[in-house]
Motif scaffolding. Structure first.
Motif, PDB file in Angstrom:
ATOM      1  N   PRO A 100      16.653   3.295  -3.258  1.00 22.16           N
ATOM      2  CA  PRO A 100      16.373   3.183  -2.028  1.00 22.16           C
ATOM      3  C   PRO A 100      15.112   2.804  -1.735  1.00 22.16           C
ATOM      4  O   PRO A 100      13.941   2.896  -2.529  1.00 22.16           O
ATOM      5  CB  PRO A 100      16.595   4.630  -1.787  1.00 22.16           C
ATOM      6  N   CYS A 101      14.987   1.975  -0.858  1.00 21.61           N
ATOM      7  CA  CYS A 101      13.472   1.325  -0.638  1.00 21.61           C
ATOM      8  C   CYS A 101      13.169   1.706   0.658  1.00 21.61           C
ATOM      9  O   CYS A 101      13.871   2.331   1.381  1.00 21.61           O
ATOM     10  CB  CYS A 101      13.767  -0.302  -0.466  1.00 21.61           C
ATOM     11  N   LEU A 102      11.729   1.626   1.047  1.00 27.81           N
ATOM     12  CA  LEU A 102      11.288   2.219   2.249  1.00 27.81           C
ATOM     13  C   LEU A 102      11.661   1.585   3.267  1.00 27.81           C
ATOM     14  O   LEU A 102      11.863   2.317   4.536  1.00 27.81           O
ATOM     15  CB  LEU A 102       9.372   2.091   2.147  1.00 27.81           C
ATOM     16  N   GLY A 103      12.059   0.461   3.416  1.00 29.04           N
ATOM     17  CA  GLY A 103      12.391  -0.124   4.721  1.00 29.04           C
ATOM     18  C   GLY A 103      13.767   0.102   5.055  1.00 29.04           C
ATOM     19  O   GLY A 103      14.096  -0.230   6.260  1.00 29.04           O
ATOM     20  N   GLN A 163       5.481   0.037   6.311  1.00 32.85           N
ATOM     21  CA  GLN A 163       5.514  -0.953   7.254  1.00 32.85           C
ATOM     22  C   GLN A 163       4.790  -2.196   6.717  1.00 32.85           C
ATOM     23  O   GLN A 163       5.022  -3.274   6.895  1.00 32.85           O
ATOM     24  CB  GLN A 163       4.301  -0.490   8.330  1.00 32.85           C
ATOM     25  N   ILE A 164       4.001  -2.045   5.421  1.00 28.99           N
ATOM     26  CA  ILE A 164       3.429  -3.211   4.812  1.00 28.99           C
ATOM     27  C   ILE A 164       4.132  -3.526   3.411  1.00 28.99           C
ATOM     28  O   ILE A 164       3.980  -4.645   3.000  1.00 28.99           O
ATOM     29  CB  ILE A 164       2.107  -2.752   4.366  1.00 28.99           C
ATOM     30  N   ALA A 165       5.038  -2.597   2.983  1.00 26.23           N
ATOM     31  CA  ALA A 165       5.688  -2.961   1.698  1.00 26.23           C
ATOM     32  C   ALA A 165       7.353  -2.207   1.825  1.00 26.23           C
ATOM     33  O   ALA A 165       7.379  -1.518   0.968  1.00 26.23           O
ATOM     34  CB  ALA A 165       5.144  -2.574   0.367  1.00 26.23           C
ATOM     35  N   PRO A 166       8.001  -2.960   2.776  1.00 27.12           N
ATOM     36  CA  PRO A 166       9.509  -2.388   2.982  1.00 27.12           C
ATOM     37  C   PRO A 166      10.255  -2.559   1.576  1.00 27.12           C
ATOM     38  O   PRO A 166      11.024  -1.422   1.617  1.00 27.12           O
ATOM     39  CB  PRO A 166       9.781  -2.811   4.116  1.00 27.12           C
ATOM     40  N   TRP A 167       9.946  -3.394   0.828  1.00 28.60           N
ATOM     41  CA  TRP A 167      10.795  -3.384  -0.295  1.00 28.60           C
ATOM     42  C   TRP A 167      10.654  -2.609  -1.437  1.00 28.60           C
ATOM     43  O   TRP A 167      11.363  -2.340  -2.402  1.00 28.60           O
ATOM     44  CB  TRP A 167      10.615  -4.950  -0.682  1.00 28.60           C
ATOM     45  N   SER A 168       9.572  -1.549  -1.245  1.00 25.69           N
ATOM     46  CA  SER A 168       9.220  -0.789  -2.077  1.00 25.69           C
ATOM     47  C   SER A 168      10.086   0.519  -2.330  1.00 25.69           C
ATOM     48  O   SER A 168      10.304   1.074  -1.321  1.00 25.69           O
ATOM     49  CB  SER A 168       7.590  -0.672  -2.076  1.00 25.69           C
ATOM     50  N   SER A 169      10.250   0.773  -3.552  1.00 28.74           N
ATOM     51  CA  SER A 169      11.068   2.160  -3.880  1.00 28.74           C
ATOM     52  C   SER A 169      10.234   3.336  -4.722  1.00 28.74           C
ATOM     53  O   SER A 169      10.521   4.247  -4.684  1.00 28.74           O
ATOM     54  CB  SER A 169      12.260   1.653  -4.625  1.00 28.74           C
ATOM     55  N   GLY A 170       9.146   2.554  -5.108  1.00 27.93           N
ATOM     56  CA  GLY A 170       8.145   3.743  -5.876  1.00 27.93           C
ATOM     57  C   GLY A 170       8.746   3.706  -7.276  1.00 27.93           C
ATOM     58  O   GLY A 170       7.828   4.193  -8.325  1.00 27.93           O
TER      59      GLY A 170
END
Length: 403
Positions: A396-399, A281-288
């Motif tokens: 793959p990203c969280l979003g 929700q706060i960093a949908p671009w993040s993939s880790g």
């Protein structure tokens, strides 16, 4: 249709049916975590095996190889979708087999430990896909996320519990840790069996919907090669860290980080998995994946400067990245699959990622004998940092993993 059974239960469905469905999802996920907790409980035992049982480096390596080689073989067999229709008895059997494994491990003898580890590989192999299928059959798409968190949660729980047992009982922990785990498996087996008997009719309808046979696996490989690659790199990184970093930092006389770094890594990996919905929700671009790169940089800088504070940050950051990226890889690889397909794909994903990690661990050991552990660790983690950085824009990203 199956989708209606999974995601749109009738308003006239009895409350006890909904409660049983939720109980199945939670209990099946817990069973998977308990299986992984048992297999990871041996990690803190390795120094005791070396000191008390006089295990050589080869014997300590065999405790890993015996488990992983059997695990991979069983996972590949169980990746065929037709096995998933037997998920209920197979998950129950996995808990029983895990308890048998604990009996052999508790003998605290070389032959007993190796045999116990091999049997644990059987338990993990038949339980991985079965647990995933039953969780998704009960909870739908929510279960897909839940089933992706069990591995590292089990890993951190098992490692932390075993470390606590060693602090409490010393060498006796080699026996009592596994006996306690075996008792937990048997109690969970009883509870799970009751729930699965009561849910037999619903599970049969969902898990017999097997379509396309092996094609579902190859289709996911074609459609999601990056997700599978990310999963492999994540598990290679965590396995390489467990195998090499405690000895690496011990040689640098960084005793605290050598003892507790892996626990920090596993704890933050579990946190990364559990917090992924919130992070989305706060960093949908993040993939880790880029987080893994940053964590490796902190680890190597901490070693070079002999700063435990930097190394501690590195373990935490790399753990968070692994937790997020491994979970995202599995969710993407299995996205849109039916409960039966979820079990097959989860088994295949685990087999490939564990196999890649095992091959890398073996290569690390061979290279360490040739050029020394210090140089091997620097080269390996440097390569991993470069690969994760290259993949960070494609992973793959969280979003984009919401169903």
């Amino acid at each position: 249709m199956v989708s209606n059974l999974l995601y749109s239960p009738s308003e006239r469905t009895p409350k006890y049916s909904t409660s049983l469905r939720i109980a199945q999802g939670i209990t099946a996920a817990l069973a998977f975590s308990i299986l992984l907790a048992g297999t990871n409980a041996t990690t803190p035992m390795l120094p005791l095996y070396h000191q008390v049982l006089s295990f050589t480096p080869l014997m300590m390596s065999l405790t890993f190889v015996c488990y992983v080689s059997v695990l991979i073989g069983v996972l590949l067999i169980c990746s065929h979708p037709t096995f998933v229709r037997w998920s209920s008895p197979m998950l129950c059997l996995s808990l029983l087999v895990a308890a048998i494994s604990d009996v052999f491990l508790s003998t605290a003898t070389g032959s007993g430990i190796l045999l116990g580890r091999a049997i644990a590989g059987i338990a993990g192999g038949i339980g991985t896909g079965s647990a995933a299928a039953l969780v998704v059959a009960a909870l739908g798409s929510l279960g897909r996320s839940l089933s992706a968190t069990g591995n590292l949660i089990g890993a951190v729980a098992g490692t932390a519990f075993a470390q606590a047992c060693i602090a409490l009982w010393g060498a006796a922990a080699m026996r009592w840790t596994f006996l306690f785990h075996g008792v937990v498996c048997l109690f969970l087996l009883i509870a799970l069996s009751i729930i699965l008997v009561l849910r037999h009719q619903d599970n049969s309808k969902l898990l017999c919907e097997v379509s396309k046979g092996k094609a579902v696996v190859w289709s996911s490989i074609r459609n999601h090669p990056i997700a599978l690659t990310v999963g492999c790199l994540s598990w290679i990184t965590i396995s390489a860290a467990i195998v090499s970093l405690p000895s690496f930092y011990a040689a640098l006389e960084m005793g605290w980080i050598s003892a507790y770094g892996i626990i920090i890594l596993l704890a933050f990996s579990a946190a990364g998995q559990l917090c992924s919905p919130w992070l989305g929700q706060i960093a949908p671009w993040s993939s880790g994946v880029a987080t893994i790169t940053a964590g490796i940089i902190f680890l190597l800088l901490g070693a070079d400067l002999r700063l435990s504070s930097l190394a501690t940050i590195g373990f935490a950051v790399i753990g968070m990245g692994i937790g997020v990226s491994y979970r995202l890889g599995l969710i993407t690889f299995t996205k849109g699959s039916s409960p039966a397909q979820q079990g097959a794909l989860s088994s295949f994903y685990a087999a490939i990622t564990y196999g890649a990690a095992a091959a890398c661990a073996l290569a690390l050991g061979i290279a360490g004998n040739e050029v020394g552990l210090h140089m091997t660790v620097i080269i390996l983690f440097g390569i991993l940092a470069a690969l994760t950085l290259l993949l960070s824009g494609k992973a793959p990203c969280l979003g984009n993993t919401r169903e």
